[in-house]
Design a protein around this motif. Structure first.
Motif, mmCIF file in Angstrom:
data_model
loop_
_atom_site.group_PDB
_atom_site.id
_atom_site.type_symbol
_atom_site.label_atom_id
_atom_site.label_comp_id
_atom_site.label_asym_id
_atom_site.label_seq_id
_atom_site.Cartn_x
_atom_site.Cartn_y
_atom_site.Cartn_z
ATOM 1 N N ARG D 24 0.623 -1.129 -0.141
ATOM 2 C CA ARG D 24 0.071 -0.043 -0.080
ATOM 3 C C ARG D 24 0.887 1.314 0.022
ATOM 4 N NH1 ARG D 24 -5.199 -0.867 -0.309
ATOM 5 N NH2 ARG D 24 -6.173 -2.313 1.201
ATOM 6 N N VAL D 25 1.805 1.172 1.077
ATOM 7 C CA VAL D 25 2.618 2.565 1.161
ATOM 8 C C VAL D 25 3.431 2.629 -0.487
ATOM 9 C CG1 VAL D 25 4.808 3.169 1.862
ATOM 10 C CG2 VAL D 25 3.054 2.063 3.540
ATOM 11 N N ALA D 26 3.877 1.464 -1.008
ATOM 12 C CA ALA D 26 4.616 1.699 -2.276
ATOM 13 C C ALA D 26 3.535 2.229 -3.210
ATOM 14 C CB ALA D 26 5.040 0.446 -2.835
ATOM 15 N N SER D 27 2.157 1.715 -3.329
ATOM 16 C CA SER D 27 1.398 2.139 -4.405
ATOM 17 C C SER D 27 1.020 3.527 -4.155
ATOM 18 C CB SER D 27 0.097 1.346 -4.386
ATOM 19 O OG SER D 27 -0.668 1.510 -3.486
ATOM 20 N N ILE D 28 1.026 4.120 -2.679
ATOM 21 C CA ILE D 28 0.594 5.429 -2.456
ATOM 22 C C ILE D 28 1.783 6.414 -3.047
ATOM 23 C CG2 ILE D 28 0.551 7.222 -0.499
ATOM 24 C CD1 ILE D 28 -0.897 4.990 0.944
ATOM 25 N N LEU D 29 3.058 5.851 -2.650
ATOM 26 C CA LEU D 29 4.015 6.719 -3.102
ATOM 27 C C LEU D 29 4.264 6.792 -4.622
ATOM 28 C CD1 LEU D 29 6.680 5.408 -0.450
ATOM 29 C CD2 LEU D 29 5.620 7.769 -0.591
ATOM 30 N N VAL D 70 4.183 12.536 3.163
ATOM 31 C CA VAL D 70 4.047 11.344 1.989
ATOM 32 C C VAL D 70 5.052 11.884 1.224
ATOM 33 C CG1 VAL D 70 2.925 10.884 -0.097
ATOM 34 C CG2 VAL D 70 1.651 11.103 1.911
ATOM 35 N N LEU D 71 5.284 13.093 0.837
ATOM 36 C CA LEU D 71 6.404 13.684 -0.017
ATOM 37 C C LEU D 71 7.893 13.345 0.712
ATOM 38 C CD1 LEU D 71 4.779 17.267 -0.496
ATOM 39 C CD2 LEU D 71 5.235 15.273 -2.186
ATOM 40 N N ALA D 72 7.693 13.388 2.103
ATOM 41 C CA ALA D 72 9.200 13.052 2.815
ATOM 42 C C ALA D 72 9.526 11.490 2.217
ATOM 43 C CB ALA D 72 9.016 13.327 4.174
ATOM 44 N N ARG D 73 8.559 10.524 2.367
ATOM 45 C CA ARG D 73 8.904 9.338 2.286
ATOM 46 C C ARG D 73 9.249 8.954 0.725
ATOM 47 N NH1 ARG D 73 7.141 5.377 5.842
ATOM 48 N NH2 ARG D 73 7.359 3.803 4.037
ATOM 49 N N ALA D 75 10.484 11.161 -1.155
ATOM 50 C CA ALA D 75 12.060 11.829 -1.393
ATOM 51 C C ALA D 75 12.903 10.608 -0.726
ATOM 52 C CB ALA D 75 12.353 12.977 -0.434
ATOM 53 N N ASP D 76 12.783 9.738 0.312
ATOM 54 C CA ASP D 76 13.498 9.049 0.726
ATOM 55 C C ASP D 76 13.682 7.871 -0.365
ATOM 56 O OD1 ASP D 76 13.874 10.071 3.280
ATOM 57 O OD2 ASP D 76 12.150 8.391 4.341
ATOM 58 N N GLY D 77 12.627 7.463 -1.056
ATOM 59 C CA GLY D 77 12.673 6.428 -2.111
ATOM 60 C C GLY D 77 13.603 6.932 -3.229
ATOM 61 N N PHE D 78 13.523 8.264 -3.479
ATOM 62 C CA PHE D 78 14.437 8.712 -4.296
ATOM 63 C C PHE D 78 15.895 8.765 -4.134
ATOM 64 C CE2 PHE D 78 10.746 11.841 -5.848
ATOM 65 C CZ PHE D 78 10.191 10.750 -6.842
ATOM 66 N N ARG D 79 15.817 8.895 -2.928
ATOM 67 C CA ARG D 79 17.317 8.750 -2.281
ATOM 68 C C ARG D 79 18.029 7.582 -2.430
ATOM 69 N NH1 ARG D 79 16.973 10.802 3.668
ATOM 70 N NH2 ARG D 79 18.483 9.117 3.972
ATOM 71 N N THR D 80 17.337 6.363 -2.334
ATOM 72 C CA THR D 80 17.605 5.134 -2.496
ATOM 73 C C THR D 80 18.034 4.960 -3.818
ATOM 74 O OG1 THR D 80 16.397 4.542 -0.506
ATOM 75 C CG2 THR D 80 17.177 2.582 -2.031
ATOM 76 N N GLU D 131 7.533 24.239 -0.854
ATOM 77 C CA GLU D 131 6.164 24.196 -0.443
ATOM 78 C C GLU D 131 5.649 22.982 0.329
ATOM 79 O OE1 GLU D 131 3.370 25.013 -3.605
ATOM 80 O OE2 GLU D 131 5.074 25.504 -5.146
ATOM 81 N N ALA D 132 4.771 23.444 1.393
ATOM 82 C CA ALA D 132 4.302 22.172 2.001
ATOM 83 C C ALA D 132 5.269 21.432 2.671
ATOM 84 C CB ALA D 132 3.498 21.280 1.212
ATOM 85 N N GLY D 133 6.331 21.825 3.337
ATOM 86 C CA GLY D 133 7.281 21.356 4.135
ATOM 87 C C GLY D 133 8.112 20.166 3.343
ATOM 88 N N ALA D 134 8.193 20.287 1.930
ATOM 89 C CA ALA D 134 8.838 19.409 1.315
ATOM 90 C C ALA D 134 10.327 19.813 1.504
ATOM 91 C CB ALA D 134 8.584 19.256 -0.208
#
Lengths: 215, 215, 215, 215
Positions: D24-29, D70-73, D75-80, D131-134
């Motif tokens: 679910r998390v993956a699909s949301i991201l 959501v955006l933070a996570r 970004a985490d994925g992007f980092r990986t 924006e929005a704390g990203a």
DNA sequence: GATGAATGAGCTTTCATTCAT
DNA sequence: CATGAATGAAAGCTCATTCAT
């Protein structure tokens, strides 16, 4: 109460998705109709509708994309009610009846719809005021209302040319709008009397076109 | 700019207040009427009125306490115009004429007033819409309109009881509103035709009450 | 200044119509620019602008038809400032200067505009974010900014084909955006250093196209 | 409520929680990333994300405390992804390559990440728009991206002082952001060309610092 | 946990009305 | 008195977030 798997005790469980929504939609439409009667077209606000419906403004916009859509749906409901009511009153044999009888049935039908669905008169008469996109809904409503009568007259009096019939229908429509529009300010007795007068007037008028042989 | 008090040494530039005020008031009312025709009731704003009148919004509020007052005064003007027009049409001898003639005169008179005073139809029909407090003004207007006809009918048909007459007058009033209200959306030919139909309908209706002896 | 009739005691009376309006417009635009710097694009609301400008929301809408118009006017002001600044820096003789000098002048000009007109960087970089109709204003702004440089390069290096020049201009535009966009979070010293680096980078890049003979 | 232990008789319906959650998390991201590309930052709504992810808004908030998370996570994925991609491209021996080769590898790596993980460019460039704390997530992302390149340059050119290197890294980072940010509006051919230009510009710039001996 | 209906603060914009000049 | 800039309540509508089921 949730009791999700086995018993369903009171038969009340799960009035879920659809049903609750339908109720909300219904209460919103009902609120809109009532407000129309209470405060009129100009003072009808989406916030007031939501409040009267016991919901939040957000919920209203969950079901309706905008204010005009609320009015359009309201008009839809009116159309249905009109169809049902006039359909019931204009049973097949009515084709045989006199124009006066037809007028009586029609006026009574309109009256009945108004009684059952508050706000009806506003949308039926909105074509001229045509505020905020209620115009279209209003015109459709008028077509729905006049259609059945048109059919009956067409069948009952095939000799009367279509143009003539159309003109008469407009007169009927407009005259009955007036009746409804003004009824609000009158006491019941006067309303009844006025209704009688409208029947008389329209009856005489139609007779002059549709039953010349009777003269 | 005019430095009206301090300098104006000789007191020669009288520029009678009253008159200028009257002119302003007149232009404001005229602008309001025209805008009513152009944009309709809902879109009528005080700022637009002032602009069209060539004044400032401040001046408008110098003469009128609020928007409703503008409409009320507009209705007043309509009343005057109606009195004049109907008074002219219903000269004394008209008392002898048939109800049909009376109806024709009345309808033509209403038409004439509308032609001469833009916006008339909105206030004459506003009773039902009753937006923005135009309701009261509208009712007075209706009384003014129907009064002369009432008198004439009363004199011409003293045998018809007052109640009966009153009912008929209401019917005439409401039915003539129909004509005005819808005229805006119709082409001139259709308007003329509808006017004829309204005359016919009202004529038949009134005849049935006021000229039974003719039958 | 206006001195409409006779004395004008303190010289302050009547800074009427135009002037006051201009001040308000200026304060609104200034507020918008500052807010852009403070809260960024996303949090820029018309109410916040009005409040920061010391006016009411109504006044804002007296001067601007909508939010986008505020941004458009802001961009207009930026364009003017850019023209003035770059026009001053790129005096005629600059045509003779090296590309490196041109780059230095350009970057310094952009910096100066940003310093003088807060918010500039947001609209200069808004093309990509393109929220709420700032896109168009932003694109015009970019054209205004790059136009003068294009002219100068065209005249100074007529041998370099237009396509090539255009590509370089894009690179300059985008790279200078970088500088502006990130400057906000940096201390002045770092900003200065970064500015130097951008000049160096762009200088090397442009030299490779526009001064091959020097190699 | 779910009676996870008592009923589920045979214990067969294991359906490992963890995994489903992860899906679910993956699909949301994934949905968030795609929406970022499709509608942009400003139009990104949590409800839209949930819908595109095939979940309910409620589920989204089960996994993420708010929109920013959501955006933070993401970004985490992007980092990986960035670590993996750059790690692969910058194999050990690359230490020997020229700065130009390094730049080429880096730009291509960024391009690849963007291609594989939609939305990447928005978060990589979000530091300025913030924006929005990203903002925070964005900065971490930048550190992750620039880290590997920093290491390589440090090893390959131990003589270049750290400060100098850091400055260059910032320039590389910012310049590549620009490229990504603007790529969206360009046709593929232009994108490719611009990518070439960026490589050229950064190559020239880095060479001037990191390979002075070659001159 | 999953669902999505419900919520309401907040945004843009309008317009009747006021008030300093 | 004339002027029109200024005001702000209120309307339509959105969207992050909560909560009953």
């Amino acid at each position: 109460m949730s009791d999700s798997s086995s018993s369903t005790p009171k038969g009340s469980r799960r009035e879920p998705r659809q049903e609750r929504s339908q109720k909300r939609v219904a209460s919103i439409l009902s609120a809109a109709g009532q407000l129309l009667e209470e405060v009129g077209y100009a003072a009808l606000t989406t916030n007031a509708i939501a409040q009267k419906a016991g919901t939040s403004i957000g919920s209203l916009y969950q079901f309706f994309p905008n204010k005009a859509a609320v009015l359009a749906r309201l008009a839809d409901g009116f159309r249905t009610e009109v169809s049902r009511t006039l359909g019931r009153l204009f049973s097949l044999e009515t084709a045989r009846r006199s124009t006066i009888d037809l007028v009586n049935l029609f006026i009574d039908g309109i009256e009945e719809v108004q009684k059952r669905t508050p706000g009806f008169r506003y949308l039926f008469s909105a074509a001229k005021t045509d505020e905020a996109g209620a115009g279209e809904a209003s015109e459709e409503l008028e077509r729905e209302i006049m259609g059945p009568l048109d059919d009956i007259l067409a069948k009952a009096y095939p000799d009367v040319p279509e143009d003539q019939r159309r003109v008469c229908l407009r007169m009927i429509a407009e005259t009955s709008k007036v009746l409804l529009a003004n009824a609000r300010h009158l006491d019941p007795a006067t309303q009844t009397m006025m209704r009688g007068e409208v029947k008389r007037m329209l009856g005489l008028y139609l007779e002059s076109y549709f039953a010349p042989e009777l003269r």
